[in-house]
Scaffold this motif. Structure first.
Motif, mmCIF file in Angstrom:
data_model
loop_
_atom_site.group_PDB
_atom_site.id
_atom_site.type_symbol
_atom_site.label_atom_id
_atom_site.label_comp_id
_atom_site.label_asym_id
_atom_site.label_seq_id
_atom_site.Cartn_x
_atom_site.Cartn_y
_atom_site.Cartn_z
ATOM 1 N N ASP A 108 39.973 35.800 28.832
ATOM 2 C CA ASP A 108 40.789 36.927 29.557
ATOM 3 C C ASP A 108 40.124 37.573 30.552
ATOM 4 O OD1 ASP A 108 42.782 36.499 27.387
ATOM 5 O OD2 ASP A 108 41.817 37.741 26.062
ATOM 6 N N LEU A 109 38.786 37.960 30.436
ATOM 7 C CA LEU A 109 38.170 38.358 31.636
ATOM 8 C C LEU A 109 38.108 37.190 32.726
ATOM 9 C CD1 LEU A 109 36.422 40.567 32.870
ATOM 10 C CD2 LEU A 109 34.342 39.397 31.905
ATOM 11 N N PHE A 110 37.893 36.007 32.565
ATOM 12 C CA PHE A 110 37.831 35.187 33.694
ATOM 13 C C PHE A 110 39.224 34.945 34.545
ATOM 14 C CE2 PHE A 110 37.945 31.293 35.839
ATOM 15 C CZ PHE A 110 36.446 31.036 36.082
ATOM 16 N N GLU A 111 40.232 34.840 33.631
ATOM 17 C CA GLU A 111 41.513 34.914 34.176
ATOM 18 C C GLU A 111 41.885 36.351 35.116
ATOM 19 O OE1 GLU A 111 44.501 34.037 31.220
ATOM 20 O OE2 GLU A 111 43.444 32.073 30.769
ATOM 21 N N LEU A 112 41.544 37.272 34.625
ATOM 22 C CA LEU A 112 41.920 38.423 35.326
ATOM 23 C C LEU A 112 41.282 38.626 36.615
ATOM 24 C CD1 LEU A 112 41.972 41.115 32.335
ATOM 25 C CD2 LEU A 112 43.913 40.395 33.710
ATOM 26 N N ILE A 113 39.737 38.235 36.695
ATOM 27 C CA ILE A 113 39.236 38.685 37.939
ATOM 28 C C ILE A 113 39.531 37.547 39.024
ATOM 29 C CG2 ILE A 113 37.500 40.266 36.771
ATOM 30 C CD1 ILE A 113 35.555 38.431 36.496
ATOM 31 N N ASP A 114 39.731 36.500 38.312
ATOM 32 C CA ASP A 114 39.920 35.219 39.261
ATOM 33 C C ASP A 114 41.361 35.446 40.145
ATOM 34 O OD1 ASP A 114 40.032 32.632 40.535
ATOM 35 O OD2 ASP A 114 40.648 31.607 38.999
ATOM 36 N N ARG A 115 41.152 36.117 41.240
ATOM 37 C CA ARG A 115 42.315 36.595 41.967
ATOM 38 C C ARG A 115 42.683 35.515 42.752
ATOM 39 N NH1 ARG A 115 40.471 42.290 44.894
ATOM 40 N NH2 ARG A 115 40.257 43.648 43.213
ATOM 41 N N SER A 116 42.151 34.480 43.181
ATOM 42 C CA SER A 116 42.783 33.286 43.969
ATOM 43 C C SER A 116 43.365 32.141 43.034
ATOM 44 C CB SER A 116 41.530 32.623 44.840
ATOM 45 O OG SER A 116 40.671 32.286 43.838
ATOM 46 N N GLN A 117 43.137 32.569 41.826
ATOM 47 C CA GLN A 117 43.510 31.679 40.438
ATOM 48 C C GLN A 117 43.439 30.217 40.888
ATOM 49 O OE1 GLN A 117 45.374 32.812 37.959
ATOM 50 N NE2 GLN A 117 44.622 34.579 38.627
ATOM 51 N N ASP A 118 42.006 29.776 41.222
ATOM 52 C CA ASP A 118 41.668 28.394 41.505
ATOM 53 C C ASP A 118 40.397 27.997 40.574
ATOM 54 O OD1 ASP A 118 39.538 30.068 42.381
ATOM 55 O OD2 ASP A 118 39.289 29.364 44.252
ATOM 56 N N GLU A 130 32.075 37.975 45.257
ATOM 57 C CA GLU A 130 32.978 39.025 45.624
ATOM 58 C C GLU A 130 34.119 39.302 44.606
ATOM 59 O OE1 GLU A 130 35.942 40.063 49.138
ATOM 60 O OE2 GLU A 130 34.835 38.402 49.244
ATOM 61 N N GLU A 131 34.547 38.364 43.914
ATOM 62 C CA GLU A 131 35.605 38.243 43.211
ATOM 63 C C GLU A 131 35.076 38.934 41.459
ATOM 64 O OE1 GLU A 131 39.112 35.058 43.541
ATOM 65 O OE2 GLU A 131 37.384 34.503 42.652
ATOM 66 N N LEU A 132 33.988 38.661 41.256
ATOM 67 C CA LEU A 132 33.102 38.916 40.095
ATOM 68 C C LEU A 132 32.887 40.542 40.371
ATOM 69 C CD1 LEU A 132 31.997 38.133 37.588
ATOM 70 C CD2 LEU A 132 29.860 37.704 38.680
ATOM 71 N N VAL A 133 32.386 41.080 41.165
ATOM 72 C CA VAL A 133 31.843 42.277 41.641
ATOM 73 C C VAL A 133 33.349 43.282 41.497
ATOM 74 C CG1 VAL A 133 30.947 44.096 43.440
ATOM 75 C CG2 VAL A 133 29.525 41.794 42.729
ATOM 76 N N ALA A 134 34.349 42.738 42.666
ATOM 77 C CA ALA A 134 35.463 43.834 42.651
ATOM 78 C C ALA A 134 36.040 43.913 41.188
ATOM 79 C CB ALA A 134 36.314 42.977 43.868
ATOM 80 N N GLY A 135 36.354 42.674 40.589
ATOM 81 C CA GLY A 135 36.943 42.608 39.185
ATOM 82 C C GLY A 135 36.087 43.482 38.283
#
Length: 261
Positions: free
Chosen positions: A195-205, A211-216
């Motif tokens: 669930d965490l991986f899907e939530l912070i994967d903003r680009s959905q790739d 950057e995504e890891l820190v921002a999420g």
């Protein structure tokens, strides 16, 4: 000592909070000093007229006047007495009794009001300021700690040094100490890794950049903020509008088919 502080994290946090509270402590002492000095001058001038012994004084009056001279004989003594009265150095009743009996009940009321204001308002307000400042410093410290753990986890998990973490790499390192510390900083169970991986994967790739890891991580750390609630409300409103539009399209399609039939 400095080396010990560096390695004991809790001690380091306490010292960090104390240093961060020093500005608030300084201005609090300035305000308290001004208040005490103004009243010290007032009490010194008032008491000076009534603390002079006379031949008609009985034993109690003479004792009270000696006590008044000791408590309010000078501005320095008055300042020290007023400070002791609000910090527990002297019982305020021992100060108010001779003031009310030998000087004036109104002057005693002034002293009681000062004591009540200093203890019930000023010191409690100071406590609130210190607690609020400590909480802000604690949040800032947690964010720095999260950034450090996120960077350490990213470097450990990015095995091919591609600059991105795939789900396979992320899942394969769930048992590592760096990953455990990262989840601990987020206060999230490691069983919610997918669930965490899907939530912070903003680009959905299917990949996470640093950057995504820190921002999420910063977004998920701590309780929800007002902006998080506003963003969620916006998404819900957009989803409701989309559903209503789909329902309207289905109804129009049904009416067309009914007319054709």
């Amino acid at each position: 000592l400095l080396r010990v502080i560096r390695f004991v994290s809790e001690l380091k946090k306490v010292i960090y909070l104390i240093m961060g509270s020093l500005p608030s402590f300084f201005w609090t002492m300035v305000l308290l000093t001004l208040l005490i000095y103004i009243l010290a001058v007032f009490f010194t001038q008032i008491v000076a007229e009534y603390s002079v012994p006379t031949d008609s004084d009985n034993a109690v009056q003479a004792e009270h006047k000696v006590l008044l001279s000791q408590l309010f004989g000078s501005t320095i003594h008055s300042t020290l007495t007023l400070y002791k009265a609000v910090t527990g150095g002297v019982d305020w009743q021992e100060v108010s009794t001779p003031v009310m009996e030998e000087v004036s009940p109104l002057v005693g009321v002034v002293f009681i009001v000062y004591n009540a204001f200093a203890v019930l308002v000023l010191l409690n307000l100071v406590t609130g300021v210190f607690v609020d400042g400590a909480m802000k410093l604690s949040r800032a410290d947690k964010e720095i700690e999260l950034l450090e753990k996120a960077y350490a986890m990213f470097k450990d998990t990015d095995e091919d040094n591609s600059g991105d973490i795939t789900w396979e790499e992320f899942r394969g390192r769930l048992g590592s100490p760096e990953m455990a510390q990262f989840f601990q900083a987020l206060e999230i169970s490691i069983s919610r890794a997918d669930d965490l991986f899907e939530l912070i994967d903003r680009s959905q790739d299917g990949k996470l950049s640093l950057e995504e890891l820190v921002a999420g991580g910063l977004m998920l750390q701590g309780p929800a903020k007002s902006i998080d609630v506003a963003v969620l409300t916006k998404y819900i409103q957009a989803a409701i509008a989309s559903i209503q539009s789909d329902i309207g399209a289905l109804r129009r399609s049904e009416r067309r088919h009914s007319h054709i039939g």
